[in-house]
Design a protein around this motif. Structure first.
Motif, PDB file in Angstrom:
ATOM      1  N   GLY A   6       0.771  -1.239   0.000  1.00 48.83           N
ATOM      2  CA  GLY A   6       0.000   0.000   0.000  1.00 48.83           C
ATOM      3  C   GLY A   6       0.792   1.272   0.000  1.00 48.83           C
ATOM      4  N   ASP A   7       2.121   1.233  -0.059  1.00 47.71           N
ATOM      5  CA  ASP A   7       2.879   2.471   0.001  1.00 47.71           C
ATOM      6  C   ASP A   7       3.176   3.068  -1.372  1.00 47.71           C
ATOM      7  OD1 ASP A   7       2.897   2.474   2.640  1.00 47.71           O
ATOM      8  OD2 ASP A   7       5.045   2.188   2.934  1.00 47.71           O
ATOM      9  N   GLY A   8       2.954   2.292  -2.418  1.00 46.73           N
ATOM     10  CA  GLY A   8       3.376   2.752  -3.739  1.00 46.73           C
ATOM     11  C   GLY A   8       2.441   3.762  -4.350  1.00 46.73           C
ATOM     12  N   GLU A   9       2.929   4.491  -5.324  1.00 51.28           N
ATOM     13  CA  GLU A   9       2.101   5.426  -6.084  1.00 51.28           C
ATOM     14  C   GLU A   9       0.996   4.670  -6.795  1.00 51.28           C
ATOM     15  OE1 GLU A   9       1.600   8.486  -6.915  1.00 51.28           O
ATOM     16  OE2 GLU A   9       3.119   9.492  -5.736  1.00 51.28           O
ATOM     17  N   ARG A  10      -0.201   5.289  -6.821  1.00 51.93           N
ATOM     18  CA  ARG A  10      -1.310   4.621  -7.502  1.00 51.93           C
ATOM     19  C   ARG A  10      -1.518   5.287  -8.854  1.00 51.93           C
ATOM     20  NH1 ARG A  10      -5.159   4.385  -2.131  1.00 51.93           N
ATOM     21  NH2 ARG A  10      -3.565   5.302  -0.870  1.00 51.93           N
ATOM     22  N   LYS A  11      -0.656   4.959  -9.782  1.00 50.02           N
ATOM     23  CA  LYS A  11      -0.734   5.632 -11.088  1.00 50.02           C
ATOM     24  C   LYS A  11      -1.474   4.801 -12.120  1.00 50.02           C
ATOM     25  CE  LYS A  11       3.457   8.388 -10.562  1.00 50.02           C
ATOM     26  NZ  LYS A  11       4.865   8.483 -10.874  1.00 50.02           N
ATOM     27  N   ALA A  12      -1.314   3.468 -12.051  1.00 47.54           N
ATOM     28  CA  ALA A  12      -1.822   2.621 -13.133  1.00 47.54           C
ATOM     29  C   ALA A  12      -3.343   2.568 -13.128  1.00 47.54           C
ATOM     30  CB  ALA A  12      -1.262   1.229 -12.975  1.00 47.54           C
ATOM     31  N   PRO A  13      -3.943   2.404 -14.297  1.00 48.11           N
ATOM     32  CA  PRO A  13      -5.383   2.211 -14.368  1.00 48.11           C
ATOM     33  C   PRO A  13      -5.724   0.802 -13.908  1.00 48.11           C
ATOM     34  CG  PRO A  13      -4.423   1.953 -16.531  1.00 48.11           C
ATOM     35  CD  PRO A  13      -3.306   2.338 -15.598  1.00 48.11           C
ATOM     36  N   ASN A  25      -9.515  -2.334 -21.939  1.00 52.68           N
ATOM     37  CA  ASN A  25      -8.243  -3.063 -21.985  1.00 52.68           C
ATOM     38  C   ASN A  25      -7.292  -2.464 -23.024  1.00 52.68           C
ATOM     39  OD1 ASN A  25      -9.043  -4.789 -19.987  1.00 52.68           O
ATOM     40  ND2 ASN A  25      -9.824  -6.355 -21.374  1.00 52.68           N
ATOM     41  N   LYS A  26      -7.888  -2.030 -24.137  1.00 53.14           N
ATOM     42  CA  LYS A  26      -7.082  -1.372 -25.169  1.00 53.14           C
ATOM     43  C   LYS A  26      -6.513  -0.055 -24.609  1.00 53.14           C
ATOM     44  CE  LYS A  26      -7.577  -0.096 -30.068  1.00 53.14           C
ATOM     45  NZ  LYS A  26      -8.581   0.150 -31.115  1.00 53.14           N
ATOM     46  N   GLY A  27      -7.362   0.665 -23.881  1.00 51.76           N
ATOM     47  CA  GLY A  27      -6.931   1.920 -23.241  1.00 51.76           C
ATOM     48  C   GLY A  27      -5.788   1.690 -22.269  1.00 51.76           C
ATOM     49  N   ASN A  28      -5.859   0.570 -21.513  1.00 52.22           N
ATOM     50  CA  ASN A  28      -4.793   0.254 -20.560  1.00 52.22           C
ATOM     51  C   ASN A  28      -3.455   0.030 -21.262  1.00 52.22           C
ATOM     52  OD1 ASN A  28      -6.713   0.431 -18.583  1.00 52.22           O
ATOM     53  ND2 ASN A  28      -6.685  -1.732 -18.007  1.00 52.22           N
ATOM     54  N   LYS A  29      -3.506  -0.599 -22.453  1.00 60.52           N
ATOM     55  CA  LYS A  29      -2.271  -0.808 -23.225  1.00 60.52           C
ATOM     56  C   LYS A  29      -1.653   0.532 -23.627  1.00 60.52           C
ATOM     57  CE  LYS A  29      -1.087  -3.895 -26.124  1.00 60.52           C
ATOM     58  NZ  LYS A  29      -0.938  -4.696 -27.344  1.00 60.52           N
ATOM     59  N   TYR A  30      -2.524   1.428 -24.129  1.00 60.55           N
ATOM     60  CA  TYR A  30      -2.031   2.765 -24.512  1.00 60.55           C
ATOM     61  C   TYR A  30      -1.461   3.496 -23.293  1.00 60.55           C
ATOM     62  CZ  TYR A  30      -4.039   2.631 -29.244  1.00 60.55           C
ATOM     63  OH  TYR A  30      -4.317   2.335 -30.556  1.00 60.55           O
ATOM     64  N   PHE A  31      -2.155   3.363 -22.137  1.00 60.43           N
ATOM     65  CA  PHE A  31      -1.716   4.041 -20.904  1.00 60.43           C
ATOM     66  C   PHE A  31      -0.304   3.576 -20.536  1.00 60.43           C
ATOM     67  CE2 PHE A  31      -1.168   4.762 -16.435  1.00 60.43           C
ATOM     68  CZ  PHE A  31      -1.891   5.910 -16.144  1.00 60.43           C
ATOM     69  N   LYS A  32      -0.104   2.257 -20.567  1.00 60.88           N
ATOM     70  CA  LYS A  32       1.214   1.718 -20.183  1.00 60.88           C
ATOM     71  C   LYS A  32       2.299   2.152 -21.148  1.00 60.88           C
ATOM     72  CE  LYS A  32       0.402  -1.941 -17.013  1.00 60.88           C
ATOM     73  NZ  LYS A  32       0.853  -3.231 -16.529  1.00 60.88           N
ATOM     74  N   ALA A  33       1.916   2.426 -22.388  1.00 65.85           N
ATOM     75  CA  ALA A  33       2.888   2.879 -23.399  1.00 65.85           C
ATOM     76  C   ALA A  33       3.087   4.394 -23.337  1.00 65.85           C
ATOM     77  CB  ALA A  33       2.406   2.464 -24.797  1.00 65.85           C
ATOM     78  N   GLY A  34       2.374   5.064 -22.409  1.00 70.04           N
ATOM     79  CA  GLY A  34       2.501   6.522 -22.279  1.00 70.04           C
ATOM     80  C   GLY A  34       1.727   7.291 -23.336  1.00 70.04           C
ATOM     81  N   ASN A  69     -10.215   5.176 -14.510  1.00 69.57           N
ATOM     82  CA  ASN A  69      -9.080   4.981 -15.416  1.00 69.57           C
ATOM     83  C   ASN A  69      -8.851   6.206 -16.292  1.00 69.57           C
ATOM     84  OD1 ASN A  69      -8.923   2.448 -14.326  1.00 69.57           O
ATOM     85  ND2 ASN A  69      -9.058   1.337 -16.256  1.00 69.57           N
ATOM     86  N   ARG A  70      -9.956   6.804 -16.760  1.00 71.05           N
ATOM     87  CA  ARG A  70      -9.785   8.008 -17.577  1.00 71.05           C
ATOM     88  C   ARG A  70      -9.175   9.140 -16.732  1.00 71.05           C
ATOM     89  NH1 ARG A  70     -14.750  10.537 -21.033  1.00 71.05           N
ATOM     90  NH2 ARG A  70     -15.340  11.388 -18.997  1.00 71.05           N
TER      91      ARG A  70
END
Length: 580
Positions: free
Chosen positions: A52-59, A91-100, A130-131
């Protein structure tokens, strides 16, 4: 450091139970969020950065496309349910998110929101969250807030959305709503996540400072209780202005009889002020000192110092400083006056959180008056606050060498050694310090401070029965010391979980001294723990009106704002922390 009869605490973590740490008397310390939200009463646990200490950035949701998504023919895609199609877009959006690629991610999440059936509230809230995460990467804080709000409306206890909105609200400088969101997060996470705790702490401190700055500037000066004033002056032994009238300083009517009217006219302001001090008629002292200063009387230096001291006591440091500066710069004035002015200005700087200036003043005082026990005693207290325990012990030793009968310095030296041993987890040294306390109370059986500090150490060591006895001895020696009743009340809570007895003793403290801000603050923190938030806020506000420095006031506003945020969270989300 305004009242040297109060023990002082270093700002480092001490390993004390959080709720007890919050209530330690002494120079006000702006405490961390664990002390402000006083529900987690177990011993402070060192976080090791695990869960629980990490940044919560990922969708949220898998970043990989659903099985066969790319090669699926259009007909099969059209046969998918609206929810499945929405999930595929996410899920497609998550791929784009991880790719920046945040713009493309936002487009996919928007598509998912449009496709998702409205009754699928949990899924829909995830898409909005997520958005918001993608907008956060673009630093579009208003959009983050809007999307997180949608997510929370669909799923009111959605920790990720609440925390993301809290961070965005902080960026938009909306501290009040940020605090409410992060308070909800802290409760939902049972105070286990360091990141949300730190944000709450940061916002509370900022709000406290802002409110205190405004309030302190416009506050009505308030004379403390006679008990507090006498306690303050008793911490000085080399102080000319606090000594009773000397034979040469007779009252006006006596001097008239002796045919010394001319001298009286010149010096009556300061002598009258001294007379009022003996009579405990403190409200008249500043105006009499002003008469002495304006007439250029023979006691101008003394009058400036006495006036500055009372300005400090009523919390008007702005008015006190020019008077202290003048005395310090009077090369022909009695060195004791100049050293005393330096001690008081140094203490004032410490309250204003300027430790370097404070240290300079104390060092200069030691240079100009090397055999002044007060300098070493008060500098020792400063060193404890700065967590420089060895130097503090050296100063207390110097004070004791100059004044072997200084029970206060002996007791505070023991307390400094005890804190060092306790925080360093050294049982042998803890025992040595405890033996030192026994020696102090044996040699100085009439020093209430010795019993009070020993009682705090005994409480740490879970020797509650003996601590209670020590507080009773304090009360026998100083029945009008409200602070002791507050400490004894806290002990009943920790020892016997006896809330009624604790509150009864704290009420007794207020009866003895209705200007005891520490009593109101403590009662407020207990009412927070009992879930009586409105009463807690009332108590904190009473303490705020009595605060003796802007720093202390900021700390109290932090407590008050934390309690108020809890009332809002309870109203909005039905969330309440565990109570006593």
């Amino acid at each position: 450091m305004m009242a040297a009869s109060k023990p002082v605490e270093p700002q480092s973590g001490s390993g004390l139970p959080r709720w007890q740490l919050a209530l330690l008397v002494g120079t006000p310390i702006v405490l961390g969020v664990g002390a402000v939200y006083l529900w987690n009463r177990s011993r402070t646990k060192e976080k090791d950065g695990k869960e629980g200490d990490g940044e919560r950035k990922a969708p949220e949701g898998s970043a990989s496309p659903v099985q066969g998504q790319r090669s699926a023919p259009n007909a099969e895609h059209e046969n998918m349910s609206p929810l499945d199609r929405a999930q595929a877009a996410k899920n497609k959006g998550n791929k784009y998110f991880k790719a920046g690629k945040y713009e493309q991610a936002i487009a996919c999440y928007t598509e998912a929101i449009g496709l998702c059936p409205k009754e699928q509230k949990t899924d829909l809230s995830t898409f909005y969250q997520n958005r918001a995460a993608a907008f956060e990467q673009q630093m579009k804080w208003t959009e983050v807030v809007l999307d997180c709000t949608q997510a929370v409306e669909l799923n009111p206890r959605y920790v990720k959305a609440l925390f993301r909105r809290a961070k965005a609200l902080e960026r938009l400088d909306n501290k009040k709503e940020c605090l409410e969101d992060v308070t909800a997060v802290c409760i939902l996470e049972a105070f286990q996540n360091q990141q949300s705790m730190l944000l709450a702490d940061k916002v509370l401190k900022q709000l406290g400072k802002e409110k205190a700055k405004e309030k302190y500037k416009n506050r009505e000066p308030l004379m403390p209780s006679p008990q507090f004033i006498k306690s303050y002056f008793s911490s000085f032994t080399d102080d000319i202005i606090s000594q009773p009238l000397q034979k040469g300083e007779k009252k006006d009517e006596d001097k008239d009889k002796e045919g010394e009217a001319a001298e009286v006219t010149e010096s009556s302001g300061y002598l009258k002020a001294k007379q009022y001090m003996e009579e405990e008629n403190y409200d008249k002292i500043i105006s009499e000192c002003t008469k002495e200063v304006e007439s250029g009387g023979r006691y101008t230096a003394e009058a400036l110092l006495l006036r500055a001291t009372f300005y400090l006591l009523i919390g008007n440091a702005t008015a006190a400083q020019p008077d202290l500066d003048k005395v310090i710069n009077m090369q022909n004035a009695n060195v004791k006056l100049r050293a005393n002015a330096l001690i008081k200005r140094g203490s004032m700087y410490m309250q204003q959180q300027q430790p370097q200036l404070s240290t300079q003043d104390f060092n200069l005082a030691a240079d100009i008056d090397t055999r002044n026990a007060d300098v070493y005693h008060h500098r020792g207290q400063l060193k404890i606050l700065l967590d420089q325990v060895e130097e503090a012990v050296g100063d207390f030793d110097e004070c004791i060498q100059l004044r072997p009968d200084s029970a206060l310095a002996q007791a505070q030296k023991c307390f400094a050694l005890y804190r060092q041993a306790y925080t360093g987890n050294n049982p042998a040294q803890v025992q040595t310090a405890m033996d030192g306390f026994e020696d102090v109370i044996r040699r100085f059986p009439k020093c209430a401070e010795g019993y009070a500090l020993y009682a705090q150490a005994l409480t740490d060591q879970q020797q509650f029965g003996k601590a209670d006895e020590m507080y009773d001895k304090c009360i026998d020696l100083e029945p009008d010391n409200a602070t002791t009743y507050v400490h004894k009340g806290l002990l009943q809570l920790q020892w016997k979980q006896d809330v009624d007895m604790g509150l009864e003793l704290i009420s007794k403290a207020i009866e003895i001294d209705n200007k005891c801000d520490f009593a109101y603050e403590t009662m407020g923190t207990i009412e927070v723990q009992r879930g009586n938030l409105d009463k807690a806020i009332d108590m904190f506000n009473k303490a705020i009106n009595l605060a003796k420095s802007e720093m202390e006031m900021a700390h109290l506003y932090s407590l008050c704002d934390a309690a108020y945020a809890q009332t809002e969270v309870a109203r909005k989300y039905g969330l309440k922390p565990p109570t006593l």
